[in-house]
Design a protein around this motif. Structure first.
Motif, short mmCIF file in Angstrom:
data_model
loop_
_atom_site.label_atom_id
_atom_site.label_comp_id
_atom_site.label_asym_id
_atom_site.label_seq_id
_atom_site.Cartn_x
_atom_site.Cartn_y
_atom_site.Cartn_z
N ASN A 233 -7.67 44.28 27.07
CA ASN A 233 -6.31 43.71 26.20
C ASN A 233 -5.40 43.29 27.27
OD1 ASN A 233 -4.28 45.88 27.10
ND2 ASN A 233 -6.08 47.13 26.56
N VAL B 121 -10.24 32.60 25.67
CA VAL B 121 -11.38 32.98 25.82
C VAL B 121 -12.50 31.70 25.31
CG1 VAL B 121 -13.39 34.40 24.35
CG2 VAL B 121 -10.71 35.29 24.55
N THR C 5 -13.42 46.98 25.15
CA THR C 5 -12.72 45.66 24.77
C THR C 5 -11.23 46.03 24.55
OG1 THR C 5 -14.69 44.32 24.12
CG2 THR C 5 -12.72 43.67 23.69
N ASN D 159 -3.30 41.37 21.06
CA ASN D 159 -3.92 40.78 21.83
C ASN D 159 -3.26 39.45 22.23
OD1 ASN D 159 -5.44 42.35 23.64
ND2 ASN D 159 -6.82 42.52 21.88
N LEU E 206 -10.72 40.55 21.00
CA LEU E 206 -9.88 40.10 21.77
C LEU E 206 -8.90 39.19 21.57
CD1 LEU E 206 -12.66 38.90 24.49
CD2 LEU E 206 -11.05 40.64 24.93
N LEU F 164 -13.70 34.82 30.24
CA LEU F 164 -11.93 34.93 30.11
C LEU F 164 -11.28 34.16 31.10
CD1 LEU F 164 -11.85 38.69 29.21
CD2 LEU F 164 -12.14 36.81 27.63
N TRP G 245 -5.07 36.99 23.83
CA TRP G 245 -6.21 36.23 24.24
C TRP G 245 -6.19 35.18 23.12
CZ3 TRP G 245 -8.28 36.09 28.75
CH2 TRP G 245 -8.29 37.28 29.48
#
Length: 442
Positions: free
Chosen positions: A237, A120, A232, A19, A14, A145, A21
């Motif tokens: 994403n 996250v 994932t 990404n 992630l 999330l 995150w």
């Protein structure tokens, strides 16, 4: 692979590469109070100008908390969509001079940049509720999330030797225990996964979880995506995860529920939008019972919101489907940022075609055929028709059940007369159809 190792791999996937995150290691094992505090910081920062530099007081933030602590996922989805796709909450300031302020919580269209933040949190703790008969003193959520500080997507992981159904049953149990309340009231989407198996589903009321609405992901080529890390990468994403809980959800007023679209519906919508932008026509083939109405509605909505489109007309091939389609569309649009209109007769259709109201207009091909025929007759006698001006605009036609209407006599006559009125047969004509073939776009 052990569950803890798998959890670390998911978080790594992630938070690396392209990404957006960010793992909040400082919130590992976070309590609801810590998540509320994190959300409060986000809310103050995102609404700094509206707050005139005065952060929310405890009393004011309690108003926000009460607004967020809705009773059902349906109400949560309504709050997040709110006005023009922006989730909002109204707060009365303690200082009367500051008045009342409307704060923005969530932006459906704000993906991959702008104001939205993506975080996250691992092993968030949900303590036992007061008066609860839970055997365990608290529960832990594997991965949460946060978008703008709000828990919107929950991941429940299991090791490879455990059946995926156990993760589903666990979430259902937590819902019955009231764990998805408070700061978790706005949860939209659950993901259950093992290293070798993955599925996703929409949040629901405790007694309404249904495995029939538990979906597996598939690629554009219709290949199954079972691997948890592959899922994932493809679905969680940014921007895809944001879209899953914004553009690819439908709020059903009639059933008071939240609906997540299936993969093939998402691919169909994206393909149609590409065709529209390229000024091309096309077909969407859906199998019977595969959610054609949902796909139709969501695509028509996105098309109507496109700045390059003046009007969207959804054509059904039988008069009796006018009311049914309008009813279905209206149930989805009731809490969405779009309105659905229906033409009662040919005269009403010609009047509504002149209105520049941004609505999706549902009508039958027979009514439109008569309208075009009348316009053709006016042009042949030298009269100028306002309807002919409408058809020269950037109009998108969605033809329902195109395998019947698209090649019938009515459609041929309609196309002939349309070419006389507009000088073109295809002002862009994506057609949503239902056949025995696989769902795809040509």
């Amino acid at each position: 692979m052990l569950e803890l190792s798998f959890e670390k791999e998911v978080v790594k996937t992630l938070t690396t590469g392209s990404n957006q995150w960010v793992e909040r290691k400082d919130l590992y094992g976070a309590t609801p109070e810590q998540l509320w505090a994190n959300f409060r910081d986000k809310l103050n920062n995102n609404n700094y100008a509206k707050l005139q530099g005065h952060p929310l007081t405890d009393t004011e933030f309690n108003q926000v908390k009460r607004a967020i602590e809705v009773r059902t996922p349906y109400q949560a989805a309504k709050l997040l969509a709110a006005e023009n796709g922006i989730g909002k909450v109204e707060v009365e300031r303690d200082d009367a001079k500051l008045g009342t302020v409307t704060l923005e919580l969530f932006w459906k269209a704000d993906v991959a940049g702008g104001k939205s933040s993506y975080e996250v949190v691992r092993q968030a703790v949900r303590p036992k509720l007061a008066g609860s008969q839970d055997v365990e003193p608290d529960r832990r959520f594997d991965i949460t999330l946060l978008i703008n500080g709000l828990p919107l997507i929950q991941l429940e992981l299991k090791k490879a030797t455990v059946e995926l159904n156990q993760a589903f049953n666990q979430i259902e149990k937590y819902a019955q225990e009231g764990k998805y309340t408070g700061i978790y009231s706005l949860l939209q989407m659950f993901v259950i996964m093992t290293p070798d198996s993955t599925a996703y589903f929409a949040n629901a009321e405790p007694d309404h979880f249904n495995k029939a609405f538990l979906f597996n992901w598939r690629t554009r080529d219709n290949n199954s995506v079972e691997n948890g890390l592959a899922f994932t990468r493809q679905v969680l994403n940014i921007p895809m995860a944001h879209k899953m809980v914004s553009e690819y959800t439908v709020i059903d007023q009639e059933r008071q529920s939240l609906i997540l679209l299936r993969p093939y519906q998402i691919y169909a919508i994206e393909a149609v939008m590409r065709r529209i932008h390229d000024h091309q026509d096309g077909f969407v083939w859906h199998t019977t019972g595969s959610g054609k109405t949902l796909t139709s509605y969501k695509t028509a909505k996105l098309a109507a919101q496109d700045p390059g489109v003046d009007k969207v007309i959804f054509l059904v091939d039988r008069r009796d489907l006018d009311e049914q389609t309008t009813s279905n569309f209206s149930a989805y649009a009731a809490n969405d940022d779009i309105a659905i209109n229906e033409a009662q007769n040919t005269g009403d259709l010609m009047r509504k075609l002149q209105q520049n109201d941004g609505k999706v207009l549902v009508t039958s091909i027979q009514k439109l055929h008569r309208a075009v025929k009348k316009t053709q007759a006016q042009l042949l006698t030298g009269k100028q028709s306002r309807f002919s001006k409408t058809l020269k605009q950037r109009v998108i036609f969605f033809v329902d059940e195109a395998h019947r209407s698209q090649f019938g006599k009515m459609q041929k006559k309609f196309a002939q007369r349309l070419s006389i009125v507009t000088g073109t047969v295809t002002p862009v004509l994506p057609s949503l159809t239902k056949t025995k073939n696989s769902s795809r776009v040509i």
